[in-house]
Scaffold this motif. Structure first.
Motif, mmCIF file in Angstrom:
data_model
loop_
_atom_site.group_PDB
_atom_site.id
_atom_site.type_symbol
_atom_site.label_atom_id
_atom_site.label_comp_id
_atom_site.label_asym_id
_atom_site.label_seq_id
_atom_site.Cartn_x
_atom_site.Cartn_y
_atom_site.Cartn_z
ATOM 1 N N THR A 1 -58.391 89.078 15.150
ATOM 2 C CA THR A 1 -58.675 88.025 14.175
ATOM 3 C C THR A 1 -60.137 87.621 14.262
ATOM 4 N N LEU A 2 -60.770 87.416 13.117
ATOM 5 C CA LEU A 2 -62.103 86.828 13.020
ATOM 6 C C LEU A 2 -61.961 85.435 12.435
ATOM 7 N N VAL A 3 -62.884 84.539 12.806
ATOM 8 C CA VAL A 3 -62.863 83.165 12.296
ATOM 9 C C VAL A 3 -64.079 82.966 11.409
ATOM 10 N N LEU A 4 -63.849 82.458 10.195
ATOM 11 C CA LEU A 4 -64.928 82.121 9.261
ATOM 12 C C LEU A 4 -65.054 80.605 9.214
ATOM 13 N N TYR A 5 -66.196 80.091 9.706
ATOM 14 C CA TYR A 5 -66.393 78.649 9.822
ATOM 15 C C TYR A 5 -67.051 78.119 8.546
ATOM 16 N N LEU A 6 -66.319 77.219 7.830
ATOM 17 C CA LEU A 6 -66.797 76.670 6.558
ATOM 18 C C LEU A 6 -67.137 75.193 6.653
ATOM 19 N N SER A 7 -67.334 74.684 7.847
ATOM 20 C CA SER A 7 -67.654 73.288 8.186
ATOM 21 C C SER A 7 -66.387 72.480 8.412
ATOM 22 N N TYR A 8 -66.407 71.731 9.517
ATOM 23 C CA TYR A 8 -65.259 70.896 9.890
ATOM 24 C C TYR A 8 -65.813 69.636 10.562
ATOM 25 N N TYR A 9 -66.466 68.789 9.742
ATOM 26 C CA TYR A 9 -67.132 67.600 10.288
ATOM 27 C C TYR A 9 -66.338 66.329 9.985
ATOM 28 N N LEU A 10 -65.434 66.412 9.025
ATOM 29 C CA LEU A 10 -64.583 65.270 8.677
ATOM 30 C C LEU A 10 -63.154 65.779 8.584
ATOM 31 N N THR A 11 -62.289 65.256 9.467
ATOM 32 C CA THR A 11 -60.900 65.701 9.477
ATOM 33 C C THR A 11 -60.112 64.928 8.414
ATOM 34 N N PRO A 12 -58.923 65.426 8.029
ATOM 35 C CA PRO A 12 -58.125 64.719 7.023
ATOM 36 C C PRO A 12 -57.751 63.298 7.433
ATOM 37 N N ASP A 13 -57.644 63.042 8.746
ATOM 38 C CA ASP A 13 -57.302 61.688 9.200
ATOM 39 C C ASP A 13 -58.541 60.852 9.513
ATOM 40 N N GLY A 14 -59.724 61.255 9.030
ATOM 41 C CA GLY A 14 -60.921 60.410 9.095
ATOM 42 C C GLY A 14 -61.771 60.551 10.334
ATOM 43 N N VAL A 15 -61.457 61.441 11.251
ATOM 44 C CA VAL A 15 -62.265 61.621 12.459
ATOM 45 C C VAL A 15 -63.516 62.442 12.098
ATOM 46 N N ARG A 16 -64.693 61.986 12.584
ATOM 47 C CA ARG A 16 -65.940 62.667 12.281
ATOM 48 C C ARG A 16 -66.465 63.380 13.535
ATOM 49 N N LEU A 17 -66.903 64.621 13.374
ATOM 50 C CA LEU A 17 -67.386 65.451 14.473
ATOM 51 C C LEU A 17 -68.820 65.884 14.196
ATOM 52 N N THR A 18 -69.576 66.077 15.291
ATOM 53 C CA THR A 18 -70.906 66.652 15.150
ATOM 54 C C THR A 18 -70.775 68.173 14.987
ATOM 55 N N VAL A 19 -71.898 68.816 14.641
ATOM 56 C CA VAL A 19 -71.869 70.265 14.491
ATOM 57 C C VAL A 19 -71.487 70.927 15.814
ATOM 58 N N GLN A 20 -72.091 70.471 16.913
ATOM 59 C CA GLN A 20 -71.805 71.065 18.207
ATOM 60 C C GLN A 20 -70.337 70.878 18.595
ATOM 61 N N GLU A 21 -69.808 69.665 18.367
ATOM 62 C CA GLU A 21 -68.405 69.415 18.698
ATOM 63 C C GLU A 21 -67.487 70.301 17.872
ATOM 64 N N SER A 22 -67.791 70.424 16.584
ATOM 65 C CA SER A 22 -66.927 71.175 15.678
ATOM 66 C C SER A 22 -66.935 72.668 16.001
ATOM 67 N N THR A 23 -68.123 73.282 16.108
ATOM 68 C CA THR A 23 -68.188 74.724 16.371
ATOM 69 C C THR A 23 -67.676 75.061 17.771
ATOM 70 N N SER A 24 -67.954 74.209 18.740
ATOM 71 C CA SER A 24 -67.454 74.454 20.101
ATOM 72 C C SER A 24 -65.931 74.405 20.137
ATOM 73 N N LEU A 25 -65.343 73.463 19.398
ATOM 74 C CA LEU A 25 -63.875 73.364 19.328
ATOM 75 C C LEU A 25 -63.282 74.663 18.781
ATOM 76 N N VAL A 26 -63.838 75.185 17.711
ATOM 77 C CA VAL A 26 -63.298 76.391 17.080
ATOM 78 C C VAL A 26 -63.434 77.591 18.021
ATOM 79 N N PHE A 27 -64.599 77.768 18.651
ATOM 80 C CA PHE A 27 -64.807 78.917 19.526
ATOM 81 C C PHE A 27 -63.957 78.831 20.783
ATOM 82 N N THR A 28 -63.888 77.651 21.400
ATOM 83 C CA THR A 28 -63.179 77.496 22.665
ATOM 84 C C THR A 28 -61.686 77.760 22.509
ATOM 85 N N HIS A 29 -61.091 77.239 21.443
ATOM 86 C CA HIS A 29 -59.641 77.336 21.305
ATOM 87 C C HIS A 29 -59.197 78.632 20.639
ATOM 88 N N SER A 30 -60.088 79.317 19.931
ATOM 89 C CA SER A 30 -59.678 80.570 19.298
ATOM 90 C C SER A 30 -59.960 81.773 20.200
#
Length: 790
Positions: free
Chosen positions: A242-271
């Motif tokens: 599987t490959l992951v295509l990151y299209l930005s994840y800075y605002l979650t549906p429940d209103g939580v806001r993430l920085t670029v580093q937090e968002s990209t690190s989350l995707v890489f670490t857990h995938s």
């Protein structure tokens, strides 16, 4: 002017009463000059027009994209100096929705800038452009607008609005997807991640339009609009390939806001999968790369358009720039994490976070060493001149002083050479391994293959040169073998003809075609080249010749008396004759002295003849010289012939490089050696875990004692050296095969064979080693029985 002169006049009159008429006239002249300068200084400077620029940034300071845009704008605007006054406003629409804050911002800007007339406004990203489309005519009527970073731009967005132009954020989503699939042809799934922000929605809509064109190649997995915990669970359960295509994840549906580093690190670490993105600002925390758009370069383009408008160009005549600032960019650390070689990257790729080169890493040490060496050289030259004067005054002690001077110089060279041999061998090791890897990558037909082969040959010559200097300075006997002098002279002649002017004729007369000498071929090669190079310098650029003659002579007891260093017997006699300017009589007695040179202005070191003399003497031979000023010089070298010996033969075609599949723990504190050796082992099929710290390597073994099939470690390292590390590993895994290697030669850094066995070390290698040596040593240690059969 008059007001300035009067006070000075009365002051000068008082002084004149005391100093006389002449002094009064001088003071008046000085006063008039000063008053004229004061009047000119009092005149107002010509007014320089100052342009007002307003920058509306959609986001907030600290947001990576917003900061890159600001840096790009400043890099261009700052070139205008004080003639440009730039005001920055951050709208903070990442943390507040536009419908919530636009009304408030409108009133704030009305209060702040109601009395300011801006010459141009720069709108960064969609929300800033949308705000100006709604309120520009009311807040800033008629002011030109230059935009950048606009997602999903269409000409209809600014239709009916005069004075708008700029740079569209036409990121290449399809190109990034094609690049990812080309680099991972085994991929079967593409998971795309996006959040609830405006840009996330636009990016997701663009991807959905592209998906039908790729459905036959891969299956798309929708990970958009998921809360953080759900996204983590989905990423952790992704299928293989599987490959992951990151299209930005800075605002979650429940209103939580993430920085670029937090968002990209989350995707890489857990995938744990390769993550691709079409924006450069997402690099640094887990994104592997992509066909990326640079926010800074977009902003620079927008700033240049703004300056064109300030210079009088109409906004309506400047078309919107499309598809700019895009190039393939990758994170070196993530490439290494997934073991992706550079030759799989597209041509023209940019690699971020790559380690610095050896020179830039150690340039202060290198320059300090060179400075120290220069200082030592000057000191030695001064001392040598003093000693030379004393030597001529004390004729009876001439020979003893020459021997003492020779000993001191060789001791100095030995101390210096031994101290830097390890570092030079580390550098040569990095050059050798990386060049061999590059040769393998370019293939047999590669245009750079010949150049790389010369680099590898030069590195091997460097390795040999280090050993020669050590042997020369320490008077250590080198390994000797039967050498066919005729063959060696033929090779030297070809090399010499390519390195000297064509006006010099090189003649070769070989009479002793069957004679052999027992010698180190590399050292004899050096002697021949030194003598021939000196002959070429003597002839200089004039038309002349160098004659190389080889024959065999028998020296009886009488002939041996003429050459007290030689015993009676049969010798190969080599003569190098030139028709150059010759050697002055006053220099004849010093030509074999270390550091004596008549060509110091042209870069001569004074070591060539001295080293040649030492080499010939260690081969139980002798070297003599005869010269006449204006008529040329003859150097004669006598080397004992070898009897009942066969010349060394070429090894023929090189055997295939043995490979393996074992797991190797590689330990070296030099990053260049780690880099090249790790890649070389991986290409041989081994699975490599590399560490630059001995303590980290030991921890890896303690964590998984059965996880490695072999340990390969450098000897001289901080904390634990190679032998100490071997002892610790043997305590954990008594049967673990260990290979020790070192850059030290002929010194305390090379352990005796008995010590190696006591520490459980199966093999020892000297830096720099090549791929064949490394491969054979690994198979010899891992499969000793199989090696014996071969």
């Amino acid at each position: 002017m008059t007001g300035a002169v009067c006070p000075l006049f009365f002051t000068c009159k008082i002084i004149g009463d005391r100093m006389g008429r002449l002094n009064l006239m001088l003071v008046l002249v000085v006063g008039l000059i000063l008053s004229d300068g004061l009047a000119q200084a009092a005149e107002p400077a010509k007014a320089v027009p100052v342009h007002q620029v307003l920058v509306l940034n959609s986001y907030h300071p600290g947001y990576v994209w917003a900061d890159s845009v600001t840096e790009g704008l400043r890099s261009v605007f700052d070139t205008r100096g004080s003639s440009l006054r730039v005001s920055f406003e951050y709208m903070d629409t990442k943390r507040y929705r536009p419908e919530e804050i636009f009304g408030t911002l409108k009133e704030v800007y009305r209060l702040k800038y109601g009395a300011v007339r801006f010459d141009v406004i720069v709108a960064a990203d969609n929300n800033a452009l949308n705000f100006l489309l709604l309120h520009r005519n009311e807040l800033f009527p008629g002011t030109p607008v230059v935009f950048c970073g606009i997602n999903g731009f269409d000409e209809a967005m600014i239709a009916g609005h005069a004075g708008y132009t700029g740079v569209a954020e036409d990121y290449d989503l399809a190109g990034t997807l094609d690049l990812a699939l080309a680099m991972h042809p085994e991929a079967r799934y593409v998971a795309y991640v996006s959040g609830a922000s405006t840009s996330s929605r636009i990016n997701r809509e663009r991807l959905l339009k592209l998906i039908p064109a790729y459905e036959e190649r891969v299956t798309f997995l929708d990970l958009s609009m998921k809360p953080i915990d759900d996204l983590k669970a989905s990423l952790s359960s992704l299928p293989d390939k599987t490959l992951v295509l990151y299209l930005s994840y800075y605002l979650t549906p429940d209103g939580v806001r993430l920085t670029v580093q937090e968002s990209t690190s989350l995707v890489f670490t857990h995938s744990g999968c390769p993550v691709y993105s079409p924006w450069e600002y997402t690099l640094g925390s887990g994104v592997l790369g992509g066909l990326m758009l640079s926010g800074r370069r977009q902003a620079e383009e927008a700033a240049r358009i703004a300056l064109r408008i300030l210079n009088g160009e109409a906004p309506g005549k400047i078309p919107v720039l499309r598809h700019t600032a895009i190039e393939p960019i990758f994170d070196y650390r993530i490439l290494r994490h997934f073991s992706i070689p550079h030759n799989r990257l597209p041509r023209g790729s940019v690699i971020r976070y790559e380690p610095v080169t050896v020179y830039y890493q150690y340039k202060y040490i290198i320059w300090a060493t060179l400075g120290f060496l220069a200082y030592q050289s000057v000191t030695i030259v001064v001392l040598m001149r003093i000693i030379a004067r004393r030597k001529r005054a004390e004729a009876r002690e001439k020979k003893l002083e020459a021997q003492l001077r020779q000993s001191h110089k060789m001791e100095a060279i030995g101390t210096f050479a031994g101290g830097i041999a390890h570092d030079f061998n580390n550098i040569l090791g990095g050059i050798t391994t990386c060049t061999e890897l590059a040769l393998e990558e370019v293939g047999e037909e590669g245009t750079a293959r010949e150049d790389l082969s010369h680099v590898l040959k030069a590195a091997r010559r460097g390795k040999s040169l280090v050993r020669q200097i050590l042997a020369f300075s320490r008077d250590k006997q080198q390994e000797k073998q039967p050498v066919q002098m005729t063959r060696l002279l033929t090779e030297c002649r070809q090399l010499l003809k390519s390195s000297i002017p064509a006006t010099i004729d090189v003649r070769l007369d070989l009479k002793a075609r069957s004679g052999l000498v027992l010698a180190d071929p590399t050292q004899i090669h050096q002697v021949i080249m030194n003598l021939c190079t000196n002959a070429a310098h003597a002839v200089e650029n004039q038309k002349g010749f160098i004659e190389i003659t080889l024959d065999a002579v028998d020296l009886d007891n009488k002939a041996a008396l003429v050459h007290p260093d030689l015993s009676p017997g049969r010798y190969s006699r080599l003569r190098v004759r030139d028709n150059g300017k010759g050697i002055p009589p006053e220099d004849m007695e010093r030509i074999f002295d270390p550091f004596f040179s008549t060509r110091k202005e042209q870069g001569g070191t004074g070591l060539g003849l001295s080293m040649s003399h030492g080499i010939v003497k260690r081969h139980q031979g002798a070297i003599t010289v005869a010269s006449h000023p204006g008529r040329g010089t003859i150097f004669t070298v006598y080397l004992p012939c070898a009897h009942a010996a066969e010349p060394a033969r070429d090894g023929g075609e090189a055997p295939p490089i043995p490979k393996g599949k074992e797991r190797v723990l590689l330990v070296d504190d030099d990053e260049q050696m780690i880099y090249g050796t790790e890649k070389m082992l991986c290409r041989m099929g081994y699975e490599v875990v590399a560490h630059t710290e001995s303590l980290a390597a030991l921890k890896a073994v303690r964590t998984d004692p059965r996880g490695f099939d072999l340990v390969m470690t450098d000897h001289m390292m901080p904390y634990l050296n190679g032998m100490e590390l071997a002892n610790e590993i043997r305590a954990l895994c008594p049967e673990m095969p260990i290979i020790l290697y070192s850059g030290y030669q002929d010194g305390t850094g090379s352990p005796p064979a008995g010590d190696l066995e006591d520490h459980g070390i199966r093999a020892f290698m000297k830096k720099p080693f090549n791929r064949a040596e490394l491969a054979r040593t690994l198979r010899k240690v891992l499969n000793p029985e199989e090696t014996k059969k071969r």
